[in-house]
Enzyme design. Structure first.
Site, PDB file in Angstrom:
ATOM      1  N   ARG A 152      -2.920   4.450  -9.145  1.00  0.00           N
ATOM      2  CA  ARG A 152      -2.020   3.389  -9.631  1.00  0.00           C
ATOM      3  C   ARG A 152      -2.126   3.211 -11.147  1.00  0.00           C
ATOM      4  NH1 ARG A 152      -1.422   4.534  -5.067  1.00  0.00           N
ATOM      5  NH2 ARG A 152      -1.141   3.122  -3.300  1.00  0.00           N
ATOM      6  N   GLU A 183      -1.739  -5.800  -9.927  1.00  0.00           N
ATOM      7  CA  GLU A 183      -1.037  -4.521 -10.095  1.00  0.00           C
ATOM      8  C   GLU A 183       0.210  -4.676 -10.983  1.00  0.00           C
ATOM      9  OE1 GLU A 183      -0.546  -1.582  -6.700  1.00  0.00           O
ATOM     10  OE2 GLU A 183       1.542  -2.031  -7.147  1.00  0.00           O
ATOM     11  N   SER A 221       2.290  -4.927  -3.361  1.00  0.00           N
ATOM     12  CA  SER A 221       0.865  -5.293  -3.468  1.00  0.00           C
ATOM     13  C   SER A 221       0.643  -5.997  -4.793  1.00  0.00           C
ATOM     14  CB  SER A 221      -0.013  -4.047  -3.429  1.00  0.00           C
ATOM     15  OG  SER A 221       0.244  -3.330  -2.258  1.00  0.00           O
TER      16      SER A 221
HETATM   17  P1  FAD Z   1       9.979  -1.993 -12.840  1.00  0.00           P
HETATM   18  O1  FAD Z   1       9.383  -3.064 -12.007  1.00  0.00           O
HETATM   19  O2  FAD Z   1      11.316  -2.233 -13.416  1.00  0.00           O
HETATM   20  O3  FAD Z   1       8.957  -1.630 -14.008  1.00  0.00           O
HETATM   21  C1  FAD Z   1       7.595  -1.455 -13.757  1.00  0.00           C
HETATM   22  C2  FAD Z   1       6.919  -0.978 -15.044  1.00  0.00           C
HETATM   23  O4  FAD Z   1       7.395   0.321 -15.354  1.00  0.00           O
HETATM   24  C3  FAD Z   1       7.273  -1.844 -16.251  1.00  0.00           C
HETATM   25  O5  FAD Z   1       6.157  -1.855 -17.107  1.00  0.00           O
HETATM   26  C4  FAD Z   1       8.421  -1.108 -16.917  1.00  0.00           C
HETATM   27  O6  FAD Z   1       8.527  -1.351 -18.310  1.00  0.00           O
HETATM   28  C5  FAD Z   1       8.027   0.329 -16.635  1.00  0.00           C
HETATM   29  N1  FAD Z   1       9.186   1.207 -16.529  1.00  0.00           N
HETATM   30  C6  FAD Z   1      10.256   1.061 -15.695  1.00  0.00           C
HETATM   31  N2  FAD Z   1      11.135   2.056 -15.903  1.00  0.00           N
HETATM   32  C7  FAD Z   1      10.611   2.839 -16.881  1.00  0.00           C
HETATM   33  C8  FAD Z   1      11.048   4.004 -17.563  1.00  0.00           C
HETATM   34  N3  FAD Z   1      12.224   4.583 -17.303  1.00  0.00           N
HETATM   35  N4  FAD Z   1      10.258   4.517 -18.542  1.00  0.00           N
HETATM   36  C9  FAD Z   1       9.068   3.945 -18.851  1.00  0.00           C
HETATM   37  N5  FAD Z   1       8.615   2.848 -18.255  1.00  0.00           N
HETATM   38  C10 FAD Z   1       9.363   2.292 -17.281  1.00  0.00           C
HETATM   39  N6  FAD Z   1       4.212   0.729  -5.349  1.00  0.00           N
HETATM   40  C11 FAD Z   1       3.476   1.771  -4.877  1.00  0.00           C
HETATM   41  O7  FAD Z   1       2.840   2.470  -5.675  1.00  0.00           O
HETATM   42  N7  FAD Z   1       3.412   2.063  -3.554  1.00  0.00           N
HETATM   43  C12 FAD Z   1       4.078   1.342  -2.622  1.00  0.00           C
HETATM   44  O8  FAD Z   1       4.009   1.634  -1.449  1.00  0.00           O
HETATM   45  C13 FAD Z   1       4.845   0.220  -3.082  1.00  0.00           C
HETATM   46  N8  FAD Z   1       5.480  -0.577  -2.202  1.00  0.00           N
HETATM   47  C14 FAD Z   1       6.161  -1.655  -2.638  1.00  0.00           C
HETATM   48  C15 FAD Z   1       6.790  -2.462  -1.692  1.00  0.00           C
HETATM   49  C16 FAD Z   1       7.517  -3.573  -2.097  1.00  0.00           C
HETATM   50  C17 FAD Z   1       8.170  -4.444  -1.055  1.00  0.00           C
HETATM   51  C18 FAD Z   1       7.654  -3.867  -3.472  1.00  0.00           C
HETATM   52  C19 FAD Z   1       8.480  -5.027  -3.937  1.00  0.00           C
HETATM   53  C20 FAD Z   1       7.021  -3.078  -4.423  1.00  0.00           C
HETATM   54  C21 FAD Z   1       6.260  -1.958  -4.006  1.00  0.00           C
HETATM   55  N9  FAD Z   1       5.604  -1.130  -4.921  1.00  0.00           N
HETATM   56  C22 FAD Z   1       4.883  -0.049  -4.475  1.00  0.00           C
HETATM   57  C23 FAD Z   1       5.668  -1.409  -6.360  1.00  0.00           C
HETATM   58  C24 FAD Z   1       6.944  -0.834  -7.038  1.00  0.00           C
HETATM   59  O9  FAD Z   1       7.945  -0.552  -6.091  1.00  0.00           O
HETATM   60  C25 FAD Z   1       6.647   0.440  -7.826  1.00  0.00           C
HETATM   61  O10 FAD Z   1       5.682   0.211  -8.816  1.00  0.00           O
HETATM   62  C26 FAD Z   1       7.904   1.018  -8.502  1.00  0.00           C
HETATM   63  O11 FAD Z   1       7.634   2.278  -9.068  1.00  0.00           O
HETATM   64  C27 FAD Z   1       8.475   0.094  -9.576  1.00  0.00           C
HETATM   65  O12 FAD Z   1       9.739   0.622  -9.937  1.00  0.00           O
HETATM   66  P2  FAD Z   1      10.801  -0.233 -10.739  1.00  0.00           P
HETATM   67  O13 FAD Z   1      11.903   0.682 -11.114  1.00  0.00           O
HETATM   68  O14 FAD Z   1      11.175  -1.432  -9.962  1.00  0.00           O
HETATM   69  O15 FAD Z   1       9.954  -0.627 -12.022  1.00  0.00           O
HETATM   70  P1  NAP Z   2      -2.691  -0.579   5.334  1.00  0.00           P
HETATM   71  O1  NAP Z   2      -2.258   0.568   6.151  1.00  0.00           O
HETATM   72  O2  NAP Z   2      -2.794  -1.926   5.967  1.00  0.00           O
HETATM   73  O3  NAP Z   2      -4.072  -0.235   4.659  1.00  0.00           O
HETATM   74  C1  NAP Z   2      -4.756  -1.199   3.865  1.00  0.00           C
HETATM   75  C2  NAP Z   2      -5.370  -0.506   2.676  1.00  0.00           C
HETATM   76  O4  NAP Z   2      -6.371   0.398   3.119  1.00  0.00           O
HETATM   77  C3  NAP Z   2      -4.340   0.256   1.951  1.00  0.00           C
HETATM   78  O5  NAP Z   2      -4.086  -0.431   0.772  1.00  0.00           O
HETATM   79  C4  NAP Z   2      -4.908   1.652   1.744  1.00  0.00           C
HETATM   80  O6  NAP Z   2      -5.161   1.968   0.404  1.00  0.00           O
HETATM   81  C5  NAP Z   2      -6.238   1.637   2.467  1.00  0.00           C
HETATM   82  N1  NAP Z   2      -6.222   2.724   3.476  1.00  0.00           N
HETATM   83  C6  NAP Z   2      -5.795   2.646   4.755  1.00  0.00           C
HETATM   84  N2  NAP Z   2      -5.988   3.817   5.380  1.00  0.00           N
HETATM   85  C7  NAP Z   2      -6.528   4.652   4.475  1.00  0.00           C
HETATM   86  C8  NAP Z   2      -6.952   5.994   4.511  1.00  0.00           C
HETATM   87  N3  NAP Z   2      -6.866   6.741   5.618  1.00  0.00           N
HETATM   88  N4  NAP Z   2      -7.468   6.539   3.390  1.00  0.00           N
HETATM   89  C9  NAP Z   2      -7.571   5.822   2.270  1.00  0.00           C
HETATM   90  N5  NAP Z   2      -7.169   4.532   2.171  1.00  0.00           N
HETATM   91  C10 NAP Z   2      -6.659   3.959   3.249  1.00  0.00           C
HETATM   92  O7  NAP Z   2      -1.719  -0.706   4.064  1.00  0.00           O
HETATM   93  P2  NAP Z   2      -0.247  -1.288   3.964  1.00  0.00           P
HETATM   94  O8  NAP Z   2      -0.284  -2.538   3.189  1.00  0.00           O
HETATM   95  O9  NAP Z   2       0.435  -1.267   5.276  1.00  0.00           O
HETATM   96  O10 NAP Z   2       0.442  -0.213   3.024  1.00  0.00           O
HETATM   97  C11 NAP Z   2       0.679   1.075   3.493  1.00  0.00           C
HETATM   98  C12 NAP Z   2       0.735   2.021   2.317  1.00  0.00           C
HETATM   99  O11 NAP Z   2       1.795   1.634   1.441  1.00  0.00           O
HETATM  100  C13 NAP Z   2      -0.539   2.012   1.481  1.00  0.00           C
HETATM  101  O12 NAP Z   2      -0.807   3.318   1.039  1.00  0.00           O
HETATM  102  C14 NAP Z   2      -0.198   1.134   0.319  1.00  0.00           C
HETATM  103  O13 NAP Z   2      -0.847   1.533  -0.896  1.00  0.00           O
HETATM  104  C15 NAP Z   2       1.297   1.337   0.158  1.00  0.00           C
HETATM  105  N6  NAP Z   2       1.902   0.113  -0.369  1.00  0.00           N
HETATM  106  C16 NAP Z   2       1.752  -0.135  -1.685  1.00  0.00           C
HETATM  107  C17 NAP Z   2       2.330  -1.262  -2.242  1.00  0.00           C
HETATM  108  C18 NAP Z   2       2.249  -1.518  -3.717  1.00  0.00           C
HETATM  109  O14 NAP Z   2       2.967  -2.373  -4.206  1.00  0.00           O
HETATM  110  N7  NAP Z   2       1.433  -0.817  -4.440  1.00  0.00           N
HETATM  111  C19 NAP Z   2       3.030  -2.158  -1.442  1.00  0.00           C
HETATM  112  C20 NAP Z   2       3.117  -1.872  -0.098  1.00  0.00           C
HETATM  113  C21 NAP Z   2       2.551  -0.732   0.455  1.00  0.00           C
HETATM  114  P3  NAP Z   2      -4.039   2.603  -0.568  1.00  0.00           P
HETATM  115  O15 NAP Z   2      -3.246   1.430  -1.009  1.00  0.00           O
HETATM  116  O16 NAP Z   2      -4.868   3.182  -1.672  1.00  0.00           O
HETATM  117  O17 NAP Z   2      -3.257   3.615   0.192  1.00  0.00           O
END
Ligand code: FAD
Ligand code: NAP
Length: 330
Positions: free
Chosen positions: A162, A326, A230
Site C-alpha cells: 500500500r 490509509e 479500509s
Molecule cells: P483518489 O482517491 O482520487 O486519489 C488517491 C490518491 O492518488 C490521491 O493522493 C491523489 O492525488 C492520487 N492520484 C489520483 N490519481 C492520480 C494520478 N493520475 N496521478 C498521480 N496521483 C494520482 N484499495 C486497495 O488497495 N484495495 C482494495 O481492495 C480497496 N477497496 C476499496 C473499497 C472501497 C469500498 C473503497 C471506497 C475504496 C477501496 N480502496 C481499495 C481504496 C481505493 O479504491 C484505491 O486506493 C484507489 O486506487 C483510489 O483510486 P481513485 O481514483 O479514487 O484515487
Molecule cells: P478479510 O478477508 O476479512 O481479511 C482481513 C485482513 O487479513 C485483510 O486485510 C488481509 O490483509 C488479511 N488476510 C486475510 N487473509 C490473508 C492471507 N491469506 N494472507 C495474507 N493476509 C491475509 O479482508 P476484507 O476486508 O474482506 O478485504 C478483502 C481484500 O480486499 C483484502 O485483501 C483487502 O486488503 C482488500 N480491501 C482493501 C481495501 C482498501 O481500501 N485498502 C478495502 C476493502 C478491501 P490485506 O489487506 O493485506 O490483504
C-alpha cells in the site's frame, strides 16, 4: 476549461464537502501541460484527483485540481507469453480489470476496487493476495514542478505494501497519465486467499464475478454508504511483538511476511477495541468490516478526525500497536 469555486462533494466517496479554487479535466497530455502552465502563471498549487475513493478532504482546496478524462487502452506488444498494454489514467479501474482478460491475466483478484487506473500505482492497490505491482511495467506522467513528461519503471515506482514513490519523494509532484501493464497470457489464478480457496476450475470471467460477489457481500457500496475503503493499513510488526500479542490473544490473525515481519489484521484489532459498528458523531466504523470508516453523508472532516483519533487511541491502549490511516489528506 478551468472552472472556479468547484464543488468536490460528489467527487469523493466519503462525501466530505469541499470546494476547489479551480478545477479542470484534461483529455491530452499537452492539454495537461497547458493547465500546469496556466496554474503557474496564477501561482496555483496543483493536485490530481481520480475517483476520490481514497482521499480525505480536510476543507476547501487552494489552487487547481485536475482530473484525467483520458480513457483509452492500447495494445503495445503481444507474444505467446504476455501482452503489454498501455492504459490511460482516467479509465475506471474495474472497467479495465474486466477488459484486461482479453489481453492477459493477473488483475482478476483486483476486481471492483473503486477509482481510476491512474491512482492504482499510488498505493499499489491490492486485494485477495494480488497487487498492481505484480503486473505493472511502467508509469508515464508529467512532473508538476518541471512540467516534464517522464516514464518511471516499476523499480522507480518503489511499489510496496500500500505504498509507492508517489506517496514519498514524488508526493504531490507527479501526475500519472498512463500505466503500462505486462500481463501473462496464461491464466494461473492465485486462489490462496481465504474466501477464494473454495473456487475450482474457474474461468477468468467467473473469478472476477466471484471477487465482486464476495466484496459486495461484505463491503459497503460508497454509492449507498459513504466510505473510503479500509481506513487504516494493516500494521506490520516485529515477529516478537506479534508472538507476545498472540500469546495474550490467541485468535489474533497474523500473517508472516517475506521479510519475517508479521502483518496483523487491523479490522480485528478495531473490533476487539470495541469500535466495530460504533458511531461517533456522524461517522461510524462499519458493522461488517470494522476497518472501514463510514459516514451518514452529513459528516464533516472533524467527525472523521475524531473517530480516527478515538480508534487509534483505543487500539494503541489495548495492544500497543499504532494504526496508520490509509487515505491521505488531499
Ligand atoms: P483518489 O482517491 O482520487 O486519489 C488517491 C490518491 O492518488 C490521491 O493522493 C491523489 O492525488 C492520487 N492520484 C489520483 N490519481 C492520480 C494520478 N493520475 N496521478 C498521480 N496521483 C494520482 N484499495 C486497495 O488497495 N484495495 C482494495 O481492495 C480497496 N477497496 C476499496 C473499497 C472501497 C469500498 C473503497 C471506497 C475504496 C477501496 N480502496 C481499495 C481504496 C481505493 O479504491 C484505491 O486506493 C484507489 O486506487 C483510489 O483510486 P481513485 O481514483 O479514487 O484515487
Ligand atoms: P478479510 O478477508 O476479512 O481479511 C482481513 C485482513 O487479513 C485483510 O486485510 C488481509 O490483509 C488479511 N488476510 C486475510 N487473509 C490473508 C492471507 N491469506 N494472507 C495474507 N493476509 C491475509 O479482508 P476484507 O476486508 O474482506 O478485504 C478483502 C481484500 O480486499 C483484502 O485483501 C483487502 O486488503 C482488500 N480491501 C482493501 C481495501 C482498501 O481500501 N485498502 C478495502 C476493502 C478491501 P490485506 O489487506 O493485506 O490483504
Amino acid at each position: 476549461m478551468i472552472q472556479t469555486g468547484f464543488d468536490l462533494t460528489r467527487l469523493n466517496t466519503l462525501r466530505l464537502s469541499a470546494r476547489a479554487e479551480a478545477f479542470a479535466t484534461f483529455d491530452t497530455v499537452s492539454g495537461l501541460v497547458n493547465l500546469l502552465e496556466a496554474a503557474q502563471l496564477r501561482g496555483w498549487p496543483v493536485r490530481v484527483l481520480g475517483g476520490g475513493s481514497n482521499v480525505l478532504l480536510a476543507g476547501d482546496i487552494a489552487g487547481l485540481v485536475v482530473q484525467s478524462a483520458m480513457q483509452s487502452v492500447q495494445l503495445l506488444e503481444q507474444t505467446e507469453a504476455f501482452s503489454r498494454v498501455a492504459v490511460d489514467a482516467g479509465l475506471n479501474w474495474h472497467d479495465w480489470v474486466c477488459r484486461s482478460i482479453a489481453y492477459g491475466h493477473g488483475l482478476e483478484n483486483l476486481a471492483l476496487i473503486p477509482g481510476t487506473v491512474g491512482a492504482a500505482p499510488v498505493q499499489n492497490i491490492g486485494a485477495y493476495g494480488a497487487e498492481v505491482a505484480d503486473v505493472l511495467e511502467a508509469v508515464e506522467g508529467v512532473q508538476i514542478s518541471t512540467r516534464q513528461c517522464r516514464t518511471l519503471s516499476a523499480a522507480d515506482c518503489a511499489l510496496a505494501y500500500r505504498d509507492s514513490v508517489f506517496r514519498h519523494e514524488l508526493a504531490g509532484d507527479f501526475i500519472i497519465t498512463r500505466v503500462l501493464f505486462r500481463l501473462p497470457r496464461a491464466f494461473a489464478p492465485d486462489l490462496s486467499y481465504g474466501p477464494l480457496a473454495q473456487l475450482r476450475e474457474i474461468t477468468p470471467k467467473a473469478l472476477i464475478e466471484a471477487v465482486c460477489q464476495i466484496r459486495r457481500s461484505k463491503l459497503p457500496d460508497p454509492q449507498q454508504i459513504p466510505n473510503a475503503g479500509s481506513f487504516f493499513k494493516n500494521p506490520v510488526v516485529h515477529a516478537e511483538q506479534a508472538a507476545t500479542l498472540q500469546q495474550r490473544w490467541p485468535s489474533l490473525p497474523c500473517y508472516t511476511q517475506a521479510d519475517g515481519q508479521v502483518k496483523l489484521a487491523a479490522g480485528w484489532l478495531i473490533e476487539q477495541a470495541g469500535w466495530k459498528g460504533r458511531w461517533l458523531g456522524h461517522a461510524r466504523m462499519h458493522d461488517q468490516q470494522a476497518l472501514v470508516l463510514t459516514t451518514d453523508g452529513k459528516a464533516r472532516f472533524a467527525d472523521v478526525e475524531r473517530l480516527r483519533d478515538a480508534v487509534i487511541a483505543a487500539v494503541q491502549e489495548q495492544f500497543a500497536v499504532l494504526l496508520e490511516p490509509e487515505p491521505q489528506c488531499f
